[in-house]
Structure formats: structure tokens, C-alpha cells
Scaffold this motif. Sequence first.
Motif, mmCIF file in Angstrom:
data_model
loop_
_atom_site.group_PDB
_atom_site.id
_atom_site.type_symbol
_atom_site.label_atom_id
_atom_site.label_comp_id
_atom_site.label_asym_id
_atom_site.label_seq_id
_atom_site.Cartn_x
_atom_site.Cartn_y
_atom_site.Cartn_z
ATOM 1 N N ASP A 28 72.834 -6.271 18.532
ATOM 2 C CA ASP A 28 71.835 -7.394 18.578
ATOM 3 C C ASP A 28 71.276 -7.590 19.927
ATOM 4 O OD1 ASP A 28 71.847 -7.572 16.128
ATOM 5 O OD2 ASP A 28 73.781 -8.865 15.997
ATOM 6 N N ALA A 29 71.847 -6.856 21.147
ATOM 7 C CA ALA A 29 71.382 -7.268 22.531
ATOM 8 C C ALA A 29 70.027 -6.693 22.705
ATOM 9 C CB ALA A 29 72.444 -6.712 23.461
ATOM 10 N N ALA A 30 68.923 -7.456 22.390
ATOM 11 C CA ALA A 30 67.550 -6.878 22.396
ATOM 12 C C ALA A 30 67.366 -6.547 23.741
ATOM 13 C CB ALA A 30 66.724 -7.906 21.960
ATOM 14 N N GLY A 31 66.490 -5.291 23.841
ATOM 15 C CA GLY A 31 66.341 -4.894 25.226
ATOM 16 C C GLY A 31 67.367 -4.030 26.114
ATOM 17 N N SER A 32 68.375 -3.764 25.233
ATOM 18 C CA SER A 32 69.673 -2.940 26.043
ATOM 19 C C SER A 32 69.595 -1.474 25.299
ATOM 20 C CB SER A 32 70.907 -3.736 25.802
ATOM 21 O OG SER A 32 71.285 -3.617 24.483
ATOM 22 N N ILE A 33 70.453 -0.731 25.871
ATOM 23 C CA ILE A 33 70.394 0.792 25.143
ATOM 24 C C ILE A 33 71.185 0.611 24.033
ATOM 25 C CG2 ILE A 33 72.878 1.084 26.340
ATOM 26 C CD1 ILE A 33 69.905 3.523 26.062
ATOM 27 N N HIS A 34 71.687 -0.495 23.440
ATOM 28 C CA HIS A 34 72.592 -0.729 22.311
ATOM 29 C C HIS A 34 71.716 -1.062 21.179
ATOM 30 C CE1 HIS A 34 75.858 -0.032 24.958
ATOM 31 N NE2 HIS A 34 75.527 -1.210 25.426
ATOM 32 N N ASP A 35 70.565 -1.652 21.413
ATOM 33 C CA ASP A 35 69.330 -2.102 20.729
ATOM 34 C C ASP A 35 68.721 -0.893 20.041
ATOM 35 O OD1 ASP A 35 67.223 -3.453 19.335
ATOM 36 O OD2 ASP A 35 66.164 -3.199 21.315
ATOM 37 N N ASP A 36 68.491 -0.407 18.889
ATOM 38 C CA ASP A 36 67.980 0.438 18.310
ATOM 39 C C ASP A 36 66.351 0.869 18.697
ATOM 40 O OD1 ASP A 36 69.773 1.354 16.550
ATOM 41 O OD2 ASP A 36 69.413 0.445 14.974
ATOM 42 N N ALA A 37 65.515 -0.349 18.868
ATOM 43 C CA ALA A 37 64.182 -0.030 19.119
ATOM 44 C C ALA A 37 64.122 0.555 20.666
ATOM 45 C CB ALA A 37 63.478 -1.377 18.890
ATOM 46 N N THR A 38 65.009 -0.212 21.553
ATOM 47 C CA THR A 38 65.005 0.030 23.091
ATOM 48 C C THR A 38 65.408 1.537 23.096
ATOM 49 O OG1 THR A 38 65.358 -2.335 23.666
ATOM 50 C CG2 THR A 38 65.705 -0.637 25.272
ATOM 51 N N ALA A 39 66.548 1.705 22.615
ATOM 52 C CA ALA A 39 67.147 3.093 22.739
ATOM 53 C C ALA A 39 66.233 4.334 22.146
ATOM 54 C CB ALA A 39 68.451 3.160 22.152
ATOM 55 N N GLN A 40 65.638 4.098 21.232
ATOM 56 C CA GLN A 40 64.821 4.964 20.689
ATOM 57 C C GLN A 40 63.459 5.148 21.653
ATOM 58 O OE1 GLN A 40 63.986 3.671 16.671
ATOM 59 N NE2 GLN A 40 66.126 4.449 15.876
ATOM 60 N N THR A 41 62.886 4.052 21.991
ATOM 61 C CA THR A 41 61.850 4.158 23.026
ATOM 62 C C THR A 41 62.346 5.174 24.396
ATOM 63 O OG1 THR A 41 60.972 2.061 22.367
ATOM 64 C CG2 THR A 41 60.403 2.950 24.547
ATOM 65 N N LEU A 42 63.546 5.130 24.750
ATOM 66 C CA LEU A 42 64.088 5.863 25.721
ATOM 67 C C LEU A 42 64.503 7.167 25.460
ATOM 68 C CD1 LEU A 42 66.064 3.015 27.427
ATOM 69 C CD2 LEU A 42 63.900 4.097 28.233
ATOM 70 N N GLY A 43 64.336 7.833 24.172
ATOM 71 C CA GLY A 43 64.631 9.142 23.610
ATOM 72 C C GLY A 43 66.068 9.211 23.012
ATOM 73 N N PHE A 44 66.645 8.127 22.773
ATOM 74 C CA PHE A 44 67.995 8.250 21.999
ATOM 75 C C PHE A 44 67.778 8.265 20.408
ATOM 76 C CE2 PHE A 44 69.020 7.020 26.207
ATOM 77 C CZ PHE A 44 70.192 7.786 26.698
ATOM 78 N N ARG A 45 68.765 8.512 19.656
ATOM 79 C CA ARG A 45 68.652 8.562 18.183
ATOM 80 C C ARG A 45 68.758 7.195 17.736
ATOM 81 N NH1 ARG A 45 72.974 10.343 16.259
ATOM 82 N NH2 ARG A 45 74.094 10.489 18.059
ATOM 83 N N GLY A 46 69.262 6.131 18.598
ATOM 84 C CA GLY A 46 69.355 4.730 18.086
ATOM 85 C C GLY A 46 70.275 4.207 19.066
ATOM 86 N N GLY A 47 70.485 2.800 18.901
ATOM 87 C CA GLY A 47 71.420 1.962 19.994
ATOM 88 C C GLY A 47 72.823 2.561 19.979
ATOM 89 N N THR A 48 73.399 2.727 21.041
ATOM 90 C CA THR A 48 74.430 3.592 21.638
ATOM 91 C C THR A 48 75.623 2.720 21.675
ATOM 92 O OG1 THR A 48 74.393 3.325 23.748
ATOM 93 C CG2 THR A 48 73.054 4.978 22.983
ATOM 94 N N VAL A 49 76.685 3.464 21.028
ATOM 95 C CA VAL A 49 78.118 2.500 21.218
ATOM 96 C C VAL A 49 78.546 2.751 22.666
ATOM 97 C CG1 VAL A 49 80.450 2.609 20.367
ATOM 98 C CG2 VAL A 49 78.780 3.159 18.747
#
Length: 293
Positions: A28-49
Amino acid sequence: MTTEPFTAEEQNGVLAGPIRRPVNLSRDAAGSIHDDATAQTLGFRGGTVAGNIHCEQFPPLLLARFGDGWRQRGGLSLHFLNATTDGEPVQAFVGAAETLADGVRRAPVWMETPEGVRVCEGTAWAGGADPDSALRQRVAQQRPATELRILRASHVGDRVHDVPSRLDSKTALRRLEGVTEPLPEYRDAALFGGLVAAPAVAIDALRAVEKPLFPTDGDFVGMFGAIELEFLDGPVFLDRDYLADGRVLALGESPKTEVAWYESTLREAKDGRPVARLVMMSRLLKASSTHWA
């Protein structure tokens, strides 16, 4: 928190823990690598553990391999290779231990998905210091950066001292609901004379040096690249006043990241006794910063 009991299997000298499904506690930390939307924008499958969450899967295996001494004078040194997302299954492993010349025992450690994808790898040890741990070797091999923008105000050798740090039990105990391998001392203060901090929480205490050590301007997204937690006279307790000292070990870069290595030492506030040490490598994603737009 997992409700399935911990069991370890040993085959050919390798201890294997159970398959667990770590929770992305910061989703739920919006704007972090753990946030699904942010992580996917940066090329990750989803928010990371977070990598420190993965650290919590190793202690039962390390206690089985090294005994109780790991809690007082041992360490875990991990380099992260592939990110996982919320609830993805992973399994921790500890290899056979070797005895070094000074009596310290060291073993390889790693984590994989059921498909064999390596999530992290490194070393663990007990019985003293290990100057040749997995991360100490990586720090020594780090090539100097030639162009830093997010970290342009930082320099190798920068130091901070006496940063106050305290782990609040109310917050930490709520967080235990997501720990993959809960140990009794996380909830029973009678076992060690106080509530023991789970690894990810102890790491937070040592991270108190980050803001004063790394002055940055502008927004960016960072992620853990490597973590080494070492107990100098452990364990680390909740509801206790500590002081943290930090220094920049190395600065580097890759095509997609700026890289910051630092060391932090946690001391008892009342008498200055060193309790734990952290070596951390953070990756600052260039694509997340206006300095690299």
C-alpha cells in the motif's frame, strides 16, 4: 504469519526449509517499488516483496545449522537476484558448513522458487566475524561510478554518528502477522530478557542512518539489492534505545540504476556496546528520477 509448523529436510548436506509465500507488507506504499502500479511502470511484474522480508525465512535453518550461537555472534549475507511479488512461493536453503582458520563456521545460503529461479544467494556464519562474507567480497569488487545524479551529493567515506534508533513493540508486533518463520522469542520476552526483533525489524533499526548519510533531492524509487545482517553481541531487542553509526562504503552504477553501499553499526545507547552491523546495497532506479528523464 504462517500457521504451518517449520520443518527442515537435509539431503546431501543441504538443509531445505519449507516452501513459504511471503507477503508484500508494503504493497500500500504508493509510489514505491512495492506498489503494483509503480513497479509495473518500471518494468516489474508487480509490487516486489522487500529483501528484508526474505531474510526472515533463514533463521530457523541457521539455528539448525549453527546452533544458538548464531543469534549472538553470527551473520547472514544475501545478494538479491530476482524479485518476487506478493504470495509467490519460495524456499530457503543452507548448505554444509566449513570451519575457517579462526574457528568461524560458514555455509552457503540461497533461496529459490519451486521452478528453480534463484531469488537470492550468499553466505551465513557463526562464531565470530567473517571479513570474506558474500557481500564484503562484492563491496571490494565494486567499480567506482563515473556519473551520479541522484547520489551526486554523496561520497565514499561519508560518515554519520549517534543517530537515535528505537524499535517500538506495538508496531513490530503487528508486523509479526506477516513473518514467514516466527520464532518464540519474537513474542516471549522471558526467553532472552526482552522481545527479540525479527530480522526485517532489526534491519530497520540499522537503516536509521540512511537519511542523514545520503542527502538527495527529487523523487526516486529505490529497492534493496543486497543485505548483510551481522550480530556482534546480539540479539537486537524491541523497546530499547540504540545509537547507529554509518559510513558510505562504495558508490556505483549500472545502465538502469545508481548503486549505494553503506555500513551501519548499532550500539546500546546506555553504554555504547556494539550489538549489530548492517551492510546494505540499494539500487536507485534511474527511470524513476527526473534527474535521468
